[in-house]
Design a protein around this motif. Structure first.
Motif, PDB file in Angstrom:
ATOM      1  N   GLY A   1       0.928  -1.304  -0.034  1.00 34.50           N
ATOM      2  CA  GLY A   1      -0.182  -0.249   0.110  1.00 34.50           C
ATOM      3  C   GLY A   1       0.785   1.260  -0.126  1.00 34.50           C
ATOM      4  N   TRP A   2       2.292   1.093   0.136  1.00 33.10           N
ATOM      5  CA  TRP A   2       3.024   2.105   0.023  1.00 33.10           C
ATOM      6  C   TRP A   2       3.701   2.303  -1.085  1.00 33.10           C
ATOM      7  CZ3 TRP A   2       3.371   6.151   3.536  1.00 33.10           C
ATOM      8  CH2 TRP A   2       2.492   5.982   4.779  1.00 33.10           C
ATOM      9  N   PHE A   3       3.949   3.362  -1.946  1.00 37.62           N
ATOM     10  CA  PHE A   3       4.444   3.447  -3.333  1.00 37.62           C
ATOM     11  C   PHE A   3       5.378   4.253  -3.331  1.00 37.62           C
ATOM     12  CE2 PHE A   3       0.295   2.042  -3.672  1.00 37.62           C
ATOM     13  CZ  PHE A   3       0.293   1.112  -4.789  1.00 37.62           C
ATOM     14  N   MET A   4       6.689   4.116  -4.228  1.00 39.01           N
ATOM     15  CA  MET A   4       7.696   5.170  -4.459  1.00 39.01           C
ATOM     16  C   MET A   4       7.062   6.291  -4.816  1.00 39.01           C
ATOM     17  SD  MET A   4      10.921   4.690  -7.424  1.00 39.01           S
ATOM     18  CE  MET A   4      11.357   3.245  -6.764  1.00 39.01           C
ATOM     19  N   SER A   5       7.501   7.702  -4.385  1.00 36.81           N
ATOM     20  CA  SER A   5       7.009   8.841  -4.655  1.00 36.81           C
ATOM     21  C   SER A   5       8.050   9.999  -4.727  1.00 36.81           C
ATOM     22  CB  SER A   5       5.964   9.135  -3.682  1.00 36.81           C
ATOM     23  OG  SER A   5       6.491   9.206  -2.450  1.00 36.81           O
TER      24      SER A   5
ATOM     25  N   SER B   1       4.859   7.025  -0.381  1.00 32.81           N
ATOM     26  CA  SER B   1       3.600   7.522  -0.154  1.00 32.81           C
ATOM     27  C   SER B   1       2.378   6.487  -0.349  1.00 32.81           C
ATOM     28  CB  SER B   1       3.384   8.628  -1.068  1.00 32.81           C
ATOM     29  OG  SER B   1       4.288   9.759  -0.647  1.00 32.81           O
ATOM     30  N   GLN B   2       1.200   6.848   0.069  1.00 34.57           N
ATOM     31  CA  GLN B   2       0.117   6.123  -0.352  1.00 34.57           C
ATOM     32  C   GLN B   2      -0.766   6.904  -1.474  1.00 34.57           C
ATOM     33  OE1 GLN B   2      -1.619   5.663   3.882  1.00 34.57           O
ATOM     34  NE2 GLN B   2      -1.394   3.375   3.503  1.00 34.57           N
ATOM     35  N   LYS B   3      -1.458   5.883  -2.053  1.00 35.00           N
ATOM     36  CA  LYS B   3      -2.204   6.418  -3.318  1.00 35.00           C
ATOM     37  C   LYS B   3      -3.171   7.327  -2.558  1.00 35.00           C
ATOM     38  CE  LYS B   3      -2.413   2.774  -6.482  1.00 35.00           C
ATOM     39  NZ  LYS B   3      -3.270   1.616  -6.974  1.00 35.00           N
TER      40      LYS B   3
END
Length: 177
Positions: free
Chosen positions: A145-149, A161-163
């Motif tokens: 649920g956590w993405f490279m940002s 970060s999360q969506k």
């Protein structure tokens, strides 16, 4: 009239990279090299041992990102290791002392990560196509649920970060090798 060259979608790029025949125990190929940039045309650059996103200017050195599949996880999700080219460090998802999830560069050879599957999850990102397949996301295997940002501000480190947040989690790509 010259025909327009077909730009591969993320699925097309990854399908070839992740096709590993069943039972194959051959050594991994050389890492695939990519350039990544966000929706605001900020590219990845290595600055003082941190990976930052910044606007590319004439004369800016191109930072290629080495990508290798993590064969110990579900290949349908395109699990991958990522590292700045020509650097003996890889992107790792960690929890800081304050409890925040973040990305750090840790000293590791990208080719050695798959030899330690128990500890490789922190270095793994699941990649998914986005939009028309011309963009992709990178979800942490360690912190689902956590993405490279990237930040909306130039010169800031790559983060997690999360969506739905204020950070950008969509990236364009160009394969270099």
């Amino acid at each position: 009239m010259a025909s327009k060259t077909h730009k591969k979608t993320w699925d097309e790029e990854m399908a070839g990279s992740f096709h590993i025949p069943a039972g194959a125990d051959a050594a991994l190929p050389e890492p695939y090299l990519f350039t990544f940039w966000d929706l605001n045309h900020k590219y990845f650059f290595l600055l003082e041992d941190k990976l930052v996103a910044d606007v590319k200017t004439p004369g800016s050195p191109e930072q290629l990102i080495a990508v290798l599949p993590n064969k110990s996880l579900d290949s349908a999700q395109y699990p991958m290791f990522m590292a700045p080219e020509k650097k003996n460090s890889c992107l790792s998802c960690v929890k800081s002392g304050t409890g925040q999830y973040q990305i750090e560069l840790k000293e590791k050879d990208i080719r050695e990560l798959e030899k330690d599957p128990q500890n490789a999850k922190a270095f793994t990102f699941y990649s998914k196509p986005a939009g028309n397949g011309d963009k992709c996301t990178f979800e942490s295997a360690e912190f689902p649920g956590w993405f490279m940002s990237t930040s909306s501000e130039a010169g800031k480190p790559i983060g997690l970060s999360q969506k739905g947040g204020t950070q950008n989690i969509l990236f364009y790509f160009e394969k270099k090798s």
